[in-house]
Design an enzyme around this catalytic site. Structure first.
Site, PDB file in Angstrom:
ATOM      1  N   MET A 250     -11.648   4.135  -4.450  1.00  0.00           N
ATOM      2  CA  MET A 250     -11.999   3.034  -3.565  1.00  0.00           C
ATOM      3  C   MET A 250     -10.765   2.439  -3.288  1.00  0.00           C
ATOM      4  SD  MET A 250     -15.178   3.827  -3.468  1.00  0.00           S
ATOM      5  CE  MET A 250     -16.108   2.372  -2.818  1.00  0.00           C
ATOM      6  N   ARG A 251     -10.075   3.016  -2.740  1.00  0.00           N
ATOM      7  CA  ARG A 251      -8.476   2.502  -2.090  1.00  0.00           C
ATOM      8  C   ARG A 251      -8.468   3.160  -0.822  1.00  0.00           C
ATOM      9  NH1 ARG A 251      -5.798  -1.652  -3.151  1.00  0.00           N
ATOM     10  NH2 ARG A 251      -3.695  -0.400  -2.322  1.00  0.00           N
TER      11      ARG A 251
ATOM     12  N   ASN B 229     -12.935  14.150   0.595  1.00  0.00           N
ATOM     13  CA  ASN B 229     -13.806  12.923   0.263  1.00  0.00           C
ATOM     14  C   ASN B 229     -15.217  13.045   0.283  1.00  0.00           C
ATOM     15  OD1 ASN B 229     -13.930  10.279  -0.354  1.00  0.00           O
ATOM     16  ND2 ASN B 229     -14.370   9.564   1.441  1.00  0.00           N
TER      17      ASN B 229
ATOM     18  N   HIS C 259     -18.719  10.774   0.598  1.00  0.00           N
ATOM     19  CA  HIS C 259     -19.038   9.608   1.339  1.00  0.00           C
ATOM     20  C   HIS C 259     -20.727   9.341   1.190  1.00  0.00           C
ATOM     21  CE1 HIS C 259     -18.626   5.459   3.315  1.00  0.00           C
ATOM     22  NE2 HIS C 259     -19.556   6.168   4.016  1.00  0.00           N
TER      23      HIS C 259
ATOM     24  N   SER D 270     -21.921  12.998   2.473  1.00  0.00           N
ATOM     25  CA  SER D 270     -21.464  13.669   3.307  1.00  0.00           C
ATOM     26  C   SER D 270     -19.864  14.366   2.505  1.00  0.00           C
ATOM     27  CB  SER D 270     -20.697  13.279   4.620  1.00  0.00           C
ATOM     28  OG  SER D 270     -21.932  12.667   5.413  1.00  0.00           O
TER      29      SER D 270
ATOM     30  N   ARG E 259       0.776  -1.228   0.032  1.00  0.00           N
ATOM     31  CA  ARG E 259       0.024   0.000   0.090  1.00  0.00           C
ATOM     32  C   ARG E 259       1.001   1.192   0.028  1.00  0.00           C
ATOM     33  NH1 ARG E 259      -5.539   0.014   0.728  1.00  0.00           N
ATOM     34  NH2 ARG E 259      -5.651  -2.058   1.302  1.00  0.00           N
TER      35      ARG E 259
ATOM     36  N   LEU F   6     -10.469   6.172   8.272  1.00  0.00           N
ATOM     37  CA  LEU F   6     -11.190   5.816   7.485  1.00  0.00           C
ATOM     38  C   LEU F   6     -12.843   6.578   7.646  1.00  0.00           C
ATOM     39  CD1 LEU F   6     -11.669   4.529   4.861  1.00  0.00           C
ATOM     40  CD2 LEU F   6     -12.541   2.510   6.039  1.00  0.00           C
ATOM     41  N   ASP F   7     -13.135   7.448   6.563  1.00  0.00           N
ATOM     42  CA  ASP F   7     -14.576   8.013   6.638  1.00  0.00           C
ATOM     43  C   ASP F   7     -14.690   8.977   7.840  1.00  0.00           C
ATOM     44  OD1 ASP F   7     -14.871   7.164   4.113  1.00  0.00           O
ATOM     45  OD2 ASP F   7     -15.850   5.296   4.907  1.00  0.00           O
TER      46      ASP F   7
HETATM   47  C1  GAR Z   1     -19.917   8.144  -4.965  1.00  0.00           C
HETATM   48  O1  GAR Z   1     -21.389   7.626  -4.582  1.00  0.00           O
HETATM   49  C2  GAR Z   1     -19.131   8.231  -3.781  1.00  0.00           C
HETATM   50  O2  GAR Z   1     -19.911   8.771  -2.675  1.00  0.00           O
HETATM   51  C3  GAR Z   1     -18.920   6.835  -3.362  1.00  0.00           C
HETATM   52  O3  GAR Z   1     -18.605   6.071  -4.596  1.00  0.00           O
HETATM   53  C4  GAR Z   1     -19.358   6.937  -5.545  1.00  0.00           C
HETATM   54  C5  GAR Z   1     -18.606   7.304  -7.032  1.00  0.00           C
HETATM   55  O4  GAR Z   1     -19.413   7.597  -7.677  1.00  0.00           O
HETATM   56  N1  GAR Z   1     -17.497   7.058  -2.603  1.00  0.00           N
HETATM   57  C6  GAR Z   1     -17.427   6.201  -1.711  1.00  0.00           C
HETATM   58  O5  GAR Z   1     -18.004   5.239  -1.427  1.00  0.00           O
HETATM   59  C7  GAR Z   1     -16.174   6.477  -0.928  1.00  0.00           C
HETATM   60  N2  GAR Z   1     -16.222   5.509   0.309  1.00  0.00           N
HETATM   61  P1  GAR Z   1     -18.966   8.091  -9.268  1.00  0.00           P
HETATM   62  O6  GAR Z   1     -17.761   7.686  -9.767  1.00  0.00           O
HETATM   63  O7  GAR Z   1     -19.997   8.335 -10.144  1.00  0.00           O
HETATM   64  O8  GAR Z   1     -18.442   9.558  -8.643  1.00  0.00           O
END
Ligand code: GAR
Length: 217
Positions: free
Chosen positions: A92-93, A109, A111, A138, A67, A146-147
């Site tokens: 998503m990492r 970020n 979420h 949010s 990582r 994380l988050d």
């Molecule tokens: C979004 O809904 C975002 O909130 C989520 O991924 C999606 C990406 O959509 N992020 C997470 O879950 C991060 N923990 P997009 O590629 O269409 O922007």
């Protein structure tokens, strides 16, 4: 004042990236999306970047031993764009503390839940399973947890009896596209900071859940 440089990290569709591209397209003197990074070569967001004429880079985490070496390679490339702001838009990492510390105070970020509820994955399903009457998203500063970093803004939607995870995701996405550009705009205008692990907007410390969208009348 020169335009702020924004770097966006994605892993998938990039609809939030699109909202940011659209938002900043007509204010090139304020800020520009200077680069897009993806850890997935097939992320549709890469096409969105190309269409907007924004350079993109794919770094696959699979090409790195661990990582930290992946994050170090990302940081080296991201820093070539001298970012004032780094935006995670469906990236998503899980990031290392080295990465989050390096961009502390300039890393956002989004979420898909009303944090602190439902950190992690499957947020829509979890909100449904809990019988929540409202759900949302949010924007927060990224810290090592994380988050868990201070929330800047949340947007809410009612959960209807007929909602399933897909319909909720759809509603939440539409809200995301409203609040992410707003938070980014506040940041590039110098109205939003991270101070003492709190989000500060227009000089005032925001409550734990951030500000709300739409704003209270
Ligand atoms: C979004 O809904 C975002 O909130 C989520 O991924 C999606 C990406 O959509 N992020 C997470 O879950 C991060 N923990 P997009 O590629 O269409 O922007």
């Amino acid at each position: 004042m020169s335009a702020k440089s924004i770097v966006v990290l994605i892993s998938g569709s990039g609809s939030n990236l699109q909202a940011l591209l659209d938002h900043f397209a007509d204010q090139p003197d304020v800020a520009r999306i200077s680069a897009v990074f993806s850890n997935k070569a097939d992320a549709y967001g890469l096409e969105r970047a190309a269409k907007a004429g924004v350079p993109s880079h794919v770094l696959s985490h699979r090409d790195y031993a661990d990582r930290l070496s992946f994050d170090q390679a990302m940081m080296a490339q991201i820093d070539q764009y001298q970012p004032d702001l780094v935006i995670l838009a469906g990236f998503m990492r899980i990031l290392t503390p080295e990465f989050t510390r390096h961009y502390a105070g300039r890393l956002l970020n989004i979420h898909p839940s009303l944090l602190p509820k439902y950190k992690g994955l499957d947020t829509h399903q979890r909100a449904l399973a809990a019988g929540d009457s409202e759900h949302g998203c949010s924007v927060h500063f990224v810290t090592e947890e994380l988050d868990g970093g201070p929330v800047i803004i949340q947007a809410r939607t009612a959960v209807a009896a007929q909602d399933d995870a897909d319909s909720l995701a759809h509603k939440v996405h539409a809200l995301e596209h409203r609040i992410y550009p707003l938070a980014a705009q506040w940041f590039v205008e110098g109205r939003l900071q991270l101070a003492n692990n709190c989000a500060v907007l227009n000089g005032a410390v925001l409550p734990v859940c951030g500000s709300s969208f739409p704003p209270a009348p």
